[in-house]
Design a protein around this motif. Structure first.
Motif, PDB file in Angstrom:
ATOM      1  N   SER A  95       4.257   9.984  17.549  1.00 52.95           N
ATOM      2  CA  SER A  95       2.834   9.634  17.440  1.00 52.95           C
ATOM      3  C   SER A  95       2.548   8.548  16.411  1.00 52.95           C
ATOM      4  O   SER A  95       1.391   8.118  16.292  1.00 52.95           O
ATOM      5  CB  SER A  95       2.012  10.885  17.105  1.00 52.95           C
ATOM      6  OG  SER A  95       2.200  11.254  15.750  1.00 52.95           O
ATOM      7  N   HIS A  96       3.577   8.095  15.686  1.00 51.20           N
ATOM      8  CA  HIS A  96       3.316   7.094  14.634  1.00 51.20           C
ATOM      9  C   HIS A  96       4.609   6.392  14.248  1.00 51.20           C
ATOM     10  O   HIS A  96       5.496   6.996  13.640  1.00 51.20           O
ATOM     11  CB  HIS A  96       2.706   7.789  13.406  1.00 51.20           C
ATOM     12  CG  HIS A  96       2.173   6.861  12.359  1.00 51.20           C
ATOM     13  ND1 HIS A  96       0.850   6.853  11.980  1.00 51.20           N
ATOM     14  CD2 HIS A  96       2.780   5.933  11.579  1.00 51.20           C
ATOM     15  CE1 HIS A  96       0.662   5.954  11.033  1.00 51.20           C
ATOM     16  NE2 HIS A  96       1.819   5.381  10.769  1.00 51.20           N
ATOM     17  N   GLU A 106      -3.731   2.288  11.023  1.00 53.07           N
ATOM     18  CA  GLU A 106      -3.998   3.350  10.111  1.00 53.07           C
ATOM     19  C   GLU A 106      -4.944   2.901   9.020  1.00 53.07           C
ATOM     20  O   GLU A 106      -4.887   1.779   8.534  1.00 53.07           O
ATOM     21  CB  GLU A 106      -2.712   3.951   9.523  1.00 53.07           C
ATOM     22  CG  GLU A 106      -1.794   3.012   8.761  1.00 53.07           C
ATOM     23  CD  GLU A 106      -0.523   3.751   8.355  1.00 53.07           C
ATOM     24  OE1 GLU A 106      -0.577   4.675   7.539  1.00 53.07           O
ATOM     25  OE2 GLU A 106       0.544   3.397   8.905  1.00 53.07           O
ATOM     26  N   ILE A 150      -6.545   7.227  12.979  1.00 57.35           N
ATOM     27  CA  ILE A 150      -5.247   7.570  12.387  1.00 57.35           C
ATOM     28  C   ILE A 150      -5.413   7.413  10.888  1.00 57.35           C
ATOM     29  O   ILE A 150      -5.594   6.300  10.386  1.00 57.35           O
ATOM     30  CB  ILE A 150      -4.139   6.641  12.904  1.00 57.35           C
ATOM     31  CG1 ILE A 150      -4.004   6.786  14.417  1.00 57.35           C
ATOM     32  CG2 ILE A 150      -2.811   6.945  12.202  1.00 57.35           C
ATOM     33  CD1 ILE A 150      -3.153   5.701  15.057  1.00 57.35           C
ATOM     34  N   HIS A 167      -4.341   7.880   6.895  1.00 57.20           N
ATOM     35  CA  HIS A 167      -3.287   7.944   5.883  1.00 57.20           C
ATOM     36  C   HIS A 167      -3.962   8.394   4.588  1.00 57.20           C
ATOM     37  O   HIS A 167      -4.953   7.798   4.171  1.00 57.20           O
ATOM     38  CB  HIS A 167      -2.683   6.543   5.745  1.00 57.20           C
ATOM     39  CG  HIS A 167      -1.769   6.353   4.568  1.00 57.20           C
ATOM     40  ND1 HIS A 167      -0.410   6.162   4.698  1.00 57.20           N
ATOM     41  CD2 HIS A 167      -2.028   6.285   3.236  1.00 57.20           C
ATOM     42  CE1 HIS A 167       0.127   5.992   3.504  1.00 57.20           C
ATOM     43  NE2 HIS A 167      -0.827   6.070   2.595  1.00 57.20           N
ATOM     44  N   VAL A 220      -6.134  11.981  13.680  1.00 56.99           N
ATOM     45  CA  VAL A 220      -4.960  12.649  13.132  1.00 56.99           C
ATOM     46  C   VAL A 220      -4.767  12.281  11.667  1.00 56.99           C
ATOM     47  O   VAL A 220      -4.999  11.142  11.263  1.00 56.99           O
ATOM     48  CB  VAL A 220      -3.695  12.291  13.965  1.00 56.99           C
ATOM     49  CG1 VAL A 220      -3.489  10.785  14.053  1.00 56.99           C
ATOM     50  CG2 VAL A 220      -2.450  12.971  13.405  1.00 56.99           C
ATOM     51  N   HIS A 257      -2.025  11.564   9.455  1.00 57.38           N
ATOM     52  CA  HIS A 257      -0.634  11.242   9.754  1.00 57.38           C
ATOM     53  C   HIS A 257       0.265  11.446   8.538  1.00 57.38           C
ATOM     54  O   HIS A 257      -0.182  11.388   7.406  1.00 57.38           O
ATOM     55  CB  HIS A 257      -0.559   9.814  10.320  1.00 57.38           C
ATOM     56  CG  HIS A 257       0.046   8.829   9.390  1.00 57.38           C
ATOM     57  ND1 HIS A 257       1.401   8.632   9.331  1.00 57.38           N
ATOM     58  CD2 HIS A 257      -0.498   8.000   8.475  1.00 57.38           C
ATOM     59  CE1 HIS A 257       1.643   7.699   8.416  1.00 57.38           C
ATOM     60  NE2 HIS A 257       0.521   7.308   7.878  1.00 57.38           N
ATOM     61  N   CYS A 258       1.534  11.689   8.818  1.00 61.51           N
ATOM     62  CA  CYS A 258       2.557  11.888   7.790  1.00 61.51           C
ATOM     63  C   CYS A 258       2.036  12.835   6.717  1.00 61.51           C
ATOM     64  O   CYS A 258       2.048  12.529   5.530  1.00 61.51           O
ATOM     65  CB  CYS A 258       2.963  10.550   7.180  1.00 61.51           C
ATOM     66  SG  CYS A 258       4.461  10.638   6.193  1.00 61.51           S
ATOM     67  N   SER A 302      -0.244  15.581  11.652  1.00 64.85           N
ATOM     68  CA  SER A 302       1.031  15.069  12.136  1.00 64.85           C
ATOM     69  C   SER A 302       2.091  15.185  11.050  1.00 64.85           C
ATOM     70  O   SER A 302       1.886  14.758   9.909  1.00 64.85           O
ATOM     71  CB  SER A 302       0.890  13.612  12.566  1.00 64.85           C
ATOM     72  OG  SER A 302       2.143  13.120  12.999  1.00 64.85           O
ATOM     73  N   SER A 322       6.046  14.437   9.680  1.00 71.41           N
ATOM     74  CA  SER A 322       7.110  13.428   9.759  1.00 71.41           C
ATOM     75  C   SER A 322       8.431  14.048   9.309  1.00 71.41           C
ATOM     76  O   SER A 322       8.514  15.260   9.079  1.00 71.41           O
ATOM     77  CB  SER A 322       6.758  12.269   8.823  1.00 71.41           C
ATOM     78  OG  SER A 322       6.851  12.719   7.486  1.00 71.41           O
ATOM     79  N   GLU A 369       5.859  12.793  14.313  1.00 73.62           N
ATOM     80  CA  GLU A 369       5.984  11.344  14.166  1.00 73.62           C
ATOM     81  C   GLU A 369       7.219  11.003  13.348  1.00 73.62           C
ATOM     82  O   GLU A 369       7.791  11.867  12.674  1.00 73.62           O
ATOM     83  CB  GLU A 369       4.749  10.786  13.448  1.00 73.62           C
ATOM     84  CG  GLU A 369       4.659  11.226  11.984  1.00 73.62           C
ATOM     85  CD  GLU A 369       3.552  10.505  11.206  1.00 73.62           C
ATOM     86  OE1 GLU A 369       2.395  10.956  11.281  1.00 73.62           O
ATOM     87  OE2 GLU A 369       3.867   9.510  10.522  1.00 73.62           O
ATOM     88  N   ASP A 396       7.034   7.699  11.526  1.00 75.26           N
ATOM     89  CA  ASP A 396       6.606   6.701  10.546  1.00 75.26           C
ATOM     90  C   ASP A 396       7.749   5.711  10.308  1.00 75.26           C
ATOM     91  O   ASP A 396       7.863   5.123   9.236  1.00 75.26           O
ATOM     92  CB  ASP A 396       6.136   7.332   9.225  1.00 75.26           C
ATOM     93  CG  ASP A 396       5.117   6.453   8.490  1.00 75.26           C
ATOM     94  OD1 ASP A 396       4.659   5.446   9.072  1.00 75.26           O
ATOM     95  OD2 ASP A 396       4.792   6.765   7.330  1.00 75.26           O
TER      96      ASP A 396
END
Ligand SMILES: [Zn+2]
Ligand SMILES: [Zn+2]
Length: 257
Positions: free
Chosen positions: A6-7, A92, A126, A128, A151, A153-154, A173, A175, A201, A203
């Motif tokens: 996903s990333h 992001e 997305i 961060h 989402v 992310h990470c 999400s 990683s 993901e 990344d």
């Protein structure tokens, strides 16, 4: 079985220089799709070119909070750029108080612009966030990010931040960090997040999971993240693969491949 990354940043030179080989290994690993996430406008044409040339690669439009040089786009500009047919998200974007210091009002303004663009064009975000969990959630609430979702992310934050994001309709999400020996707290968070709200993901090219930790990461390795999640959730890998792929397609409105 299919797993979706996903990333990733496959346009970065570490991967972009040998992209066809990276994509071949991705397919061998049953990783059927990946979202190539933009970090600035200067590299957006390259991200879009990769997405145009490869059916299984999707794209996003956004400027990373760590990008101190280059253009900081207006709401209008972001909305306009996101009209490309392969652009499935805005980001992001977000806040990073770890890598950038000083008066970060510009970072918060940029984040607000991204949320406003997303709600204008009805595309998910997305996000961060690093060392800035409380401010990130506060701005998401103020700008009504819930209207479009997205989402985190990470994810490396606490359960408190995860719970607040889930309340706003966001997915979480994970990683390769999930596989790191030191990440017991994060595994504890992953245990609690409902499977229906989880993405996986890489990344990549950063954060390669164990057993590749320290090496260049690539979408094929998302399999190790999914496997770790399966171990944590005590379900078969197939269940993780199927559910996170379904979550991905639901969030980014991509029909099953
Ligand atoms: Zn990020
Ligand atoms: Zn990224």
């Amino acid at each position: 079985m299919e797993i979706i990354d996903s990333h990733c940043h496959i346009n970065f030179p570490q991967l972009g220089a040998d992209l066809e080989a990276v994509l071949a290994r991705m397919h061998q690993a049953q990783v059927t799709a990946a979202l190539c996430v933009s970090v600035n406008l200067e590299s957006l044409p390259e991200v879009l070119r990769i997405a145009e040339q490869h059916a299984e690669i999707y794209a996003s439009v956004g400027v990373h909070p760590d990008e101190t040089d280059g253009e900081s786009p207006s709401v209008e500009k972001l909305a306009e750029l996101s009209a490309h047919p392969k652009v499935v998200a805005i980001g992001e974007t977000g806040l990073d108080y770890y890598r950038v210091q000083g008066d970060l009002e510009w970072q918060r303004d940029r984040f607000r612009n991204h949320i406003r663009a997303a709600t204008r064009v009805h595309k998910p975000l997305i996000i961060h966030t690093r060392d800035a969990g409380a401010d990130t959630i506060a701005i998401m609430r103020e700008e009504n990010a819930k209207a479009v979702g997205g989402v985190m992310h990470c994810f490396t934050e606490t359960w408190t931040v995860a719970e607040a994001a889930l309340d706003l309709g966001f997915m979480i999400s994970f990683s390769g960090i999930l596989t790191f020996k030191s990440a017991e707290n994060l595994r504890e968070v992953a245990r609690k997040v409902p499977l229906e709200s989880i993405l996986v993901e890489t990344d990549s090219p950063y954060l390669a999971p164990v057993p590749y930790r320290g090496k260049t990461n690539e979408p094929a390795y998302v399999r190790y993240v999914a496997a770790e999640l399966a171990r944590i959730k005590q379900v078969p890998l197939e269940t993780i693969a199927e559910t996170t792929s379904r979550n991905f397609r639901r969030l980014f409105q991509i029909a099953a491949g």
